[in-house]
Every structure is written in structure tokens, then in C-alpha cells.
Design a protein around this motif. Structure first.
Motif, short mmCIF file in Angstrom:
data_model
loop_
_atom_site.label_atom_id
_atom_site.label_comp_id
_atom_site.label_asym_id
_atom_site.label_seq_id
_atom_site.Cartn_x
_atom_site.Cartn_y
_atom_site.Cartn_z
N THR A 164 -12.90 -26.75 -10.61
CA THR A 164 -12.14 -25.40 -10.94
C THR A 164 -10.88 -25.51 -11.12
O THR A 164 -10.14 -24.68 -11.98
CB THR A 164 -12.41 -24.43 -9.75
OG1 THR A 164 -12.13 -24.80 -8.54
CG2 THR A 164 -14.08 -24.25 -9.67
N ARG A 168 -9.18 -24.28 -14.77
CA ARG A 168 -8.39 -23.23 -14.87
C ARG A 168 -7.40 -23.46 -16.08
O ARG A 168 -6.94 -22.27 -16.77
CB ARG A 168 -7.51 -22.98 -13.63
CG ARG A 168 -6.73 -21.68 -13.33
CD ARG A 168 -6.21 -21.77 -12.06
NE ARG A 168 -5.24 -22.75 -11.77
CZ ARG A 168 -4.76 -23.03 -10.41
NH1 ARG A 168 -4.90 -21.93 -9.57
NH2 ARG A 168 -4.22 -24.11 -10.08
N ASP A 169 -7.04 -24.53 -16.10
CA ASP A 169 -5.77 -24.91 -17.09
C ASP A 169 -6.24 -25.24 -18.35
O ASP A 169 -5.77 -25.16 -19.48
CB ASP A 169 -4.93 -25.87 -16.45
CG ASP A 169 -4.16 -25.41 -15.19
OD1 ASP A 169 -3.94 -24.27 -15.07
OD2 ASP A 169 -3.98 -26.42 -14.35
N ALA A 173 -14.41 -22.02 -18.88
CA ALA A 173 -14.20 -20.80 -18.16
C ALA A 173 -15.46 -21.07 -17.08
O ALA A 173 -16.42 -21.45 -17.47
CB ALA A 173 -14.49 -19.46 -18.78
N HIS A 234 -3.76 -21.22 -5.90
CA HIS A 234 -5.42 -20.96 -5.96
C HIS A 234 -5.39 -19.65 -6.33
O HIS A 234 -6.89 -19.39 -6.52
CB HIS A 234 -6.01 -21.22 -4.43
CG HIS A 234 -5.79 -22.24 -3.72
ND1 HIS A 234 -4.67 -22.68 -2.92
CD2 HIS A 234 -6.46 -23.58 -3.62
CE1 HIS A 234 -4.84 -24.11 -2.36
NE2 HIS A 234 -5.92 -24.44 -3.07
N GLY A 236 -6.31 -17.22 -9.49
CA GLY A 236 -7.00 -17.44 -10.92
C GLY A 236 -8.49 -18.25 -10.80
O GLY A 236 -9.07 -18.58 -11.83
N LEU A 237 -8.87 -18.60 -9.61
CA LEU A 237 -9.89 -19.68 -9.48
C LEU A 237 -11.12 -18.49 -9.25
O LEU A 237 -11.20 -17.57 -9.27
CB LEU A 237 -9.65 -20.38 -8.27
CG LEU A 237 -8.71 -21.63 -8.40
CD1 LEU A 237 -8.51 -22.33 -7.04
CD2 LEU A 237 -8.94 -22.41 -9.33
#
Length: 308
Positions: A164, A168-169, A173, A234, A236-237
Motif C-alpha cells: 500500500t 500510494r505513489d 489504487a 501514513h 492517504g493509505l
């Protein structure tokens, strides 16, 4: 609380047989013993509507479990446990079958490379690239890309958390992460780690043995992809369910990770199963609480993916 009576019975049997710890065996012996123990604890093989083995373009093996249903389905990409050293698609078979039927959702398990033959970050790279490949082949695999989750137990939970962070980067998704008693910090010196000294259960010596195989260089332990608790952010995870076991050396670091996620604004649920030990999640053939934890996981996945 004391050990759950069913767990106490298992421990007493190991003690009576003077069962050797995996870390006292050769890798070949430990891998065979781990598979045999998980298959014995998992009970009867549960049928699933459709099962097939696949290989990604980069050569990573996958196994796909699909319940009945037409069109794209919510999909859980699952990473097996085993301290990055043991385990395989076969050791995750029972859990994947049950989750596929319980949610219901499609489950695809990833046969990532093992240490020490392939140390960090080989497993992380395999898991992330396989997840990208699955998302990129969503049409032929019947994946609903808006409802794509990752999950795993123990080292598999560590790899799911690391995936994850990468996703995220750089995608894909991810809509949910299921982390079952995950390793989150190399060299952790928590209360649960210090208490984890039972010679007939997974203990802190077990933990150290696995890390020694996984890390080619001790300094890699500070990399957030090895120790997700150390990530600089952490935020936006994806929403998380973190499962821990009361009598598990990894209990505290799993719960600390849940707290980190929650503090970063990640929708997070954390459940500790009292009386349980590390590895209980794969023992649904002998532990009532394992069956309950699988049902709880399925309920959470269903709710979370429905909201995605």
C-alpha cells in the motif's frame, strides 16, 4: 486472559511430543513442516466455484479463486505468511478459499520469492508488481478495479502494508488492506515481544530467525518497506483492518501500526483476539476463534469494498 482452551490443547500436544521449533530445522525441513502444520490445522479443503493457476509477465505465480457471479468482482490480492522464508501459494490455500466464499469476492494469492535465497526487497517488489499486473489485466481476470484490496497474515501482512505504501505513489489504487498480525518493525522491543518466550509457540526467537533470513543487511530494517511503522507518513493509505492475537510477540507492533494509521486519518479497525497465538488465523479446522476471525474479516471486507 489465559490461553484459549483449544490453543492450550494444541500447545500441550506439542509439548508432549517435544515438537521441534522451525528455527531448529534446515530450511527444507522447516518449509515442509510449515506446510504440513498449516494443512493439518486448516481442516478440509473448501470447494470454490473456480480455481486456476496463473503466471504474471514477470514470472510470479498466482492462484485465482473465484466464487459464483458474473462480471467484475471485488478482488483481494493475498500474500501468505511464513516470515518471508517459509510458505507458498499452498499454505494460503485454505484461507483464500474461505474468504472467497465468505465475502464473497475473488481472491488472488501471490507466490512471491522467498528469503534467504531472495532477500529484501525481492518479496515486496514481487507483491507490488503482481498487484499492478492484476489491476492491469482486470478485464480478463474479472477484477473490479474500484474494489481492489490487499491482505496477508504475518509476513504477508507486512508485505500488504508495504504494497500500500508503494501503491500510494505508483498505483494501483487500493480500496482496503487486511493486515493479520503483521510484522511492522524490525528489532522491536515491545512488551509482547519480551513476553514471547514460550518454547512450544511462535516466540521472539522465531521472529529474529525470520528477520535474519529476510534482511541481507541489517540496515535494511530501517527501510519503511521492511518496517512499515517507520514510514514518514501514513496519510492517504487505504482503510485497514488490523488483527492481532493476545499471546503473539508481534501483537504490540501490529497495534502500534493500527494507531499510526488511525492518527494519519486512515479509517482503521483493530481487533485483538484474546487467548489466541500467532498463526491462529490459518487454523480454522481446529480453532473456533479462527473461524470467527475469518468471518469477521469477510464482513469487514464486504462492508469496506461495498463503500469503495
Amino acid at each position: 486472559m489465559p490461553l484459549d482452551p483449544q490453543v492450550e490443547e494444541l500447545r500441550a500436544k506439542r509439548a508432549a511430543e517435544n515438537a521441534p521449533q522451525l528455527y531448529t530445522q534446515t530450511l527444507e525441513e522447516a518449509r515442509a513442516a510449515d506446510l504440513a502444520a498449516i494443512q493439518a490445522g486448516g481442516g478440509e479443503v473448501e470447494p470454490v466455484h473456480f480455481v486456476e493457476d496463473l503466471v504474471t509477465d514477470s514470472g510470479v505465480p498466482l492462484r485465482r479463486y473465484r466464487p459464483e457471479g458474473e462480471g467484475p468482482l471485488p478482488t483481494l490480492v493475498y500474500f501468505f505468511g511464513g516470515g518471508w522464508t517459509l510458505g507458498s501459494i499452498e499454505t494460503a490455500d485454505g484461507v483464500c478459499r474461505r474468504l472467497a466464499n465468505l465475502v464473497p469476492c475473488q481472491v488472488i494469492t501471490v507466490g512471491y520469492r522467498l528469503a534467504p535465497e531472495n532477500p529484501f526487497p525481492a518479496a515486496v517488489n514481487d507483491c507490488h508488481r503482481a498487484t499492478q499486473w492484476i489491476a492491469g489485466h482486470a478485464v480478463e481476470l474479472g477484477v473490479d478495479v474500484a474494489r481492489l484490496a490487499v491482505g496477508g497474515d504475518s509476513a504477508g501482512g507486512n508485505l500488504a502494508a508495504a504494497t500500500t505504501l508503494l501503491a500510494r505513489d505508483s498505483g494501483p489504487a487500493i480500496a482496503a488492506q487486511l493486515l493479520v498480525y503483521p510484522n511492522t518493525l524490525y528489532g522491536s522491543d515491545t512488551a509482547s515481544m519480551r513476553a514471547g518466550d514460550d518454547p512450544f509457540l511462535f516466540n521472539r526467537t522465531s521472529v529474529n530467525w525470520y528477520w535474519e533470513h529476510y534482511l541481507a543487511d541489517e540496515s535494511d530494517g530501517t527501510n519503511p518497506l521492511a518496517s512499515p511503522l517507520l514510514a514518514s507518513s501514513h496519510a492517504g493509505l487505504p482503510p485497514a483492518l488490523v488483527i492481532t492475537a493476545e499471546f503473539d510477540p508481534l501483537r504490540d507492533e501490529g497495534e502500534f501500526y493500527a494507531e499510526k494509521l488511525y492518527a494519519a486519518g486512515v479509517p482503521t479497525e483493530m481487533v485483538r483476539y484474546n487467548g489466541m497465538i500467532h498463526g491462529f488465523y490459518t487454523m480454522s479446522g481446529v480453532l473456533d476463534t479462527a473461524r470467527q476471525a475469518l468471518a469477521d474479516s469477510a464482513d469487514w471486507l464486504r462492508r469496506t469494498l461495498d463503500d469503495a
